[in-house]
Design a protein around this motif. Sequence first.
Motif, short mmCIF file in Angstrom:
data_model
loop_
_atom_site.label_atom_id
_atom_site.label_comp_id
_atom_site.label_asym_id
_atom_site.label_seq_id
_atom_site.Cartn_x
_atom_site.Cartn_y
_atom_site.Cartn_z
N HIS A 178 33.58 32.09 39.91
CA HIS A 178 32.30 32.42 39.27
C HIS A 178 32.34 33.84 38.67
CE1 HIS A 178 29.71 29.00 39.93
NE2 HIS A 178 30.02 28.96 41.22
N ARG A 234 34.47 33.75 35.57
CA ARG A 234 33.72 33.08 34.49
C ARG A 234 32.67 34.03 33.89
NH1 ARG A 234 30.20 27.70 35.59
NH2 ARG A 234 29.19 29.16 36.99
N ARG A 249 32.56 35.25 30.00
CA ARG A 249 31.36 35.08 29.15
C ARG A 249 30.91 36.40 28.56
NH1 ARG A 249 27.52 31.19 32.84
NH2 ARG A 249 28.50 29.21 32.31
N ARG A 282 38.58 30.82 27.32
CA ARG A 282 38.41 30.14 28.60
C ARG A 282 39.75 29.57 29.07
NH1 ARG A 282 33.11 28.94 29.98
NH2 ARG A 282 33.64 26.85 30.75
N LEU A 311 38.05 27.10 38.18
CA LEU A 311 37.79 27.44 36.78
C LEU A 311 38.01 26.23 35.87
CD1 LEU A 311 39.20 31.04 36.83
CD2 LEU A 311 36.86 30.40 36.23
N PHE A 327 37.52 25.65 31.98
CA PHE A 327 38.63 26.51 31.56
C PHE A 327 39.92 25.69 31.52
CE2 PHE A 327 35.65 29.68 32.61
CZ PHE A 327 36.12 30.92 32.21
#
Length: 185
Positions: A46, A49, A53, A59, A76, A81
């Motif tokens: 998380h 990620r 972002r 990704r 992921l 991803f």
Amino acid sequence: MSVDAARPALLIHAWRHPAPKGAAGRCIGARTDLPVDRRKAKRLAHRIRTVARSEGLPRVVATSPLARCRDVGRWLRRFGFRHVVDARLVELDFGRWDGGRWEAIDASEIEAWSADLAGHAPGGGETVRSLLARVQAVRAQAPAVLLVTHGGWLSAAVWQRLGEAPGPTAAAWPKAPGYGRRVAL
């Protein structure tokens, strides 16, 4: 000036894997594939990620083949991803020391490694010079700008980023980042 010389250096974001189960007091390297708590792997995924972002990064994540890194990549992948496993991201191979208790390793063997950190293969495994070559190869041709790797690998990358001499000493070797921590390379 060539086009390559005008291009800015690629910024790589590399994380150390979460704390593995059963590692306390043991020499854990490339030969010891310890698991991580699935919640910790998910939390790190998380965080990665979120960075991807906020920075607008592709990704794609590259991980070491060892479970403590690969499990983060699997999370992921669930988040959309592309996950690439890259053997060059594996931890230093500690040979016969790998998986054993640090206190069981003869002090003279550790002293020999400390006296020649770059050229001595601990436990008959891999030299730090070889690890540095793997790190340089990844930095020169990164499979992704997001990596999940190991403490020793990240220490070698920090050594290179600082522009230190090719023959590192035990006293000058950078401390490994904490579990789940990010290093910009």
